[in-house]
Write a protein that holds these residues in place. Structure first.
Motif, short mmCIF file in Angstrom:
data_model
loop_
_atom_site.label_atom_id
_atom_site.label_comp_id
_atom_site.label_asym_id
_atom_site.label_seq_id
_atom_site.Cartn_x
_atom_site.Cartn_y
_atom_site.Cartn_z
N SER A 49 0.81 -1.23 0.00
CA SER A 49 0.00 0.00 0.00
C SER A 49 0.85 1.28 0.00
N ASN A 50 2.08 1.22 0.49
CA ASN A 50 2.95 2.40 0.50
C ASN A 50 4.07 2.32 -0.54
N TRP A 51 3.94 1.41 -1.49
CA TRP A 51 4.93 1.29 -2.55
C TRP A 51 4.53 2.20 -3.71
N PRO A 52 5.52 2.62 -4.52
CA PRO A 52 5.19 3.49 -5.67
C PRO A 52 4.19 2.83 -6.63
N GLU A 53 3.23 3.60 -7.09
CA GLU A 53 2.24 3.11 -8.06
C GLU A 53 2.90 2.92 -9.42
N PRO A 54 2.42 1.97 -10.22
CA PRO A 54 2.93 1.83 -11.58
C PRO A 54 2.78 3.15 -12.33
N ASP A 55 3.74 3.45 -13.21
CA ASP A 55 3.71 4.72 -13.94
C ASP A 55 4.12 4.49 -15.39
N ARG A 56 4.41 5.57 -16.11
CA ARG A 56 4.75 5.44 -17.52
C ARG A 56 6.06 4.68 -17.74
N VAL A 57 6.92 4.65 -16.70
CA VAL A 57 8.19 3.91 -16.80
C VAL A 57 7.93 2.41 -16.83
N GLY A 58 6.87 1.97 -16.16
CA GLY A 58 6.52 0.56 -16.19
C GLY A 58 5.90 0.07 -14.91
N ARG A 59 5.66 -1.23 -14.87
CA ARG A 59 5.04 -1.82 -13.68
C ARG A 59 5.65 -3.19 -13.41
N ASN A 88 -2.15 -21.77 2.38
CA ASN A 88 -3.40 -21.00 2.45
C ASN A 88 -3.16 -19.49 2.39
N GLU A 89 -1.93 -19.07 2.07
CA GLU A 89 -1.64 -17.64 1.94
C GLU A 89 -1.61 -17.25 0.47
N HIS A 90 -2.16 -16.07 0.17
CA HIS A 90 -2.19 -15.55 -1.20
C HIS A 90 -1.87 -14.07 -1.14
N ILE A 91 -0.80 -13.65 -1.81
CA ILE A 91 -0.46 -12.23 -1.87
C ILE A 91 -0.34 -11.80 -3.32
N SER A 92 -0.58 -10.52 -3.54
CA SER A 92 -0.45 -9.96 -4.87
C SER A 92 0.07 -8.53 -4.72
N PHE A 93 1.24 -8.25 -5.30
CA PHE A 93 1.86 -6.94 -5.21
C PHE A 93 1.90 -6.30 -6.59
N THR A 94 1.73 -4.98 -6.62
CA THR A 94 1.90 -4.20 -7.85
C THR A 94 2.67 -2.94 -7.48
N THR A 95 3.70 -2.64 -8.26
CA THR A 95 4.47 -1.43 -8.02
C THR A 95 5.11 -0.98 -9.33
N SER A 96 5.79 0.16 -9.28
CA SER A 96 6.48 0.65 -10.47
C SER A 96 7.78 -0.13 -10.66
N LYS A 97 8.42 0.07 -11.81
CA LYS A 97 9.74 -0.51 -12.01
C LYS A 97 10.69 0.13 -11.01
N ILE A 98 11.65 -0.65 -10.54
CA ILE A 98 12.64 -0.14 -9.59
C ILE A 98 13.96 -0.08 -10.34
N GLY A 99 14.49 1.14 -10.51
CA GLY A 99 15.74 1.31 -11.24
C GLY A 99 16.95 0.89 -10.43
N SER A 100 16.96 1.24 -9.14
CA SER A 100 18.11 0.93 -8.29
C SER A 100 17.67 1.00 -6.83
N LEU A 101 18.61 0.72 -5.94
CA LEU A 101 18.31 0.79 -4.51
C LEU A 101 18.01 2.22 -4.06
N VAL A 102 18.42 3.22 -4.83
CA VAL A 102 18.08 4.61 -4.50
C VAL A 102 16.56 4.78 -4.55
N ASP A 103 15.92 4.19 -5.56
CA ASP A 103 14.45 4.23 -5.65
C ASP A 103 13.81 3.56 -4.44
N VAL A 104 14.40 2.46 -3.98
CA VAL A 104 13.88 1.73 -2.82
C VAL A 104 13.99 2.60 -1.57
N GLN A 105 15.17 3.18 -1.35
CA GLN A 105 15.41 3.96 -0.13
C GLN A 105 14.55 5.22 -0.07
#
Length: 153
Positions: free
Chosen positions: A82-92, A101-118
Motif C-alpha cells: 500500500s505504500n509502494w510506488p504506483e505503476p507509472d509510464r516507466v513501467g510496472r 493458504n496464503e495468497h499475496i499480490s503486489f503491484t508497483t512501479s519498475k525499480i531502477g536501483s536501490l536509491v528508488d527503494v530507499q
C-alpha cells in the motif's frame, strides 16, 4: 516463517511480470511457477525487431521446494504494497504468490536501483521485494539456460 516440513505441502503458484509500453511496443518479462510443476517463461522485446522468447519446462519437486524456501526466507508474505510506488509510464511490476493458504499480490512501479527503494514510503518492505525479485530472476534464468543449453559444455 514456514518450517522446513511445511514448505513442500499445500498449493504453490508464483507469477512475476515486469514491463512497459513504449517506443518498441509492449516489452515485458514474465515467468510463472504453476502448481503442476511447470515453469513458464516469456520475454518480449521489439528492440531491433527482436521476437518473443517463450520457454516451458517441468521442474522436479526438489527445485520447487527450493523456490518455496527462497520465498519463505524472504518473508515477503508479511509485506503490504500500500505504500509502494504506483505503476507509472516507466513501467510496472507484479508479483503474485500462493503458498499453502496464503495468497499475496503486489503491484508497483519498475525499480531502477536501490536509491528508488530507499526514497520510497516503505523502504524496508520494498527492499525485501527488490531482493526477492533479483533472486527469483537469477533462479529462473539459471533453470532456463540449464535446460535449453544448445551446445554441450
Amino acid at each position: 516463517m514456514a518450517g522446513a516440513g511445511e514448505e513442500g505441502n499445500g498449493e504453490f503458484y508464483l507469477r512475476y511480470y515486469v514491463g512497459h509500453k513504449g517506443k518498441f511496443g509492449h516489452e515485458f518479462l514474465e515467468f510463472e511457477f504453476r502448481p503442476d510443476g511447470k515453469l513458464r517463461y516469456a520475454n518480449n522485446s521489439n528492440y531491433k525487431n527482436d521476437t518473443m522468447i517463450r520457454k516451458e519446462v517441468f521442474l522436479s519437486p526438489s527445485v520447487l521446494r527450493e523456490c518455496r524456501r527462497i520465498i519463505s526466507e524472504s518473508e515477503i508474505m508479511k509485506e503490504d504494497d500500500s505504500n509502494w510506488p504506483e505503476p507509472d509510464r516507466v513501467g510496472r511490476q507484479e508479483l503474485e504468490i500462493v503458498m499453502g493458504n496464503e495468497h499475496i499480490s503486489f503491484t508497483t512501479s519498475k525499480i531502477g536501483s536501490l536509491v528508488d527503494v530507499q526514497s520510497s514510503k516503505d523502504p524496508e518492505g520494498l527492499r525485501i521485494f527488490y531482493y526477492l525479485v533479483q533472486d527469483l530472476k537469477c533462479f529462473v534464468f539459471s533453470l532456463i539456460s540449464l535446460h535449453f543449453k544448445i551446445k554441450p559444455i
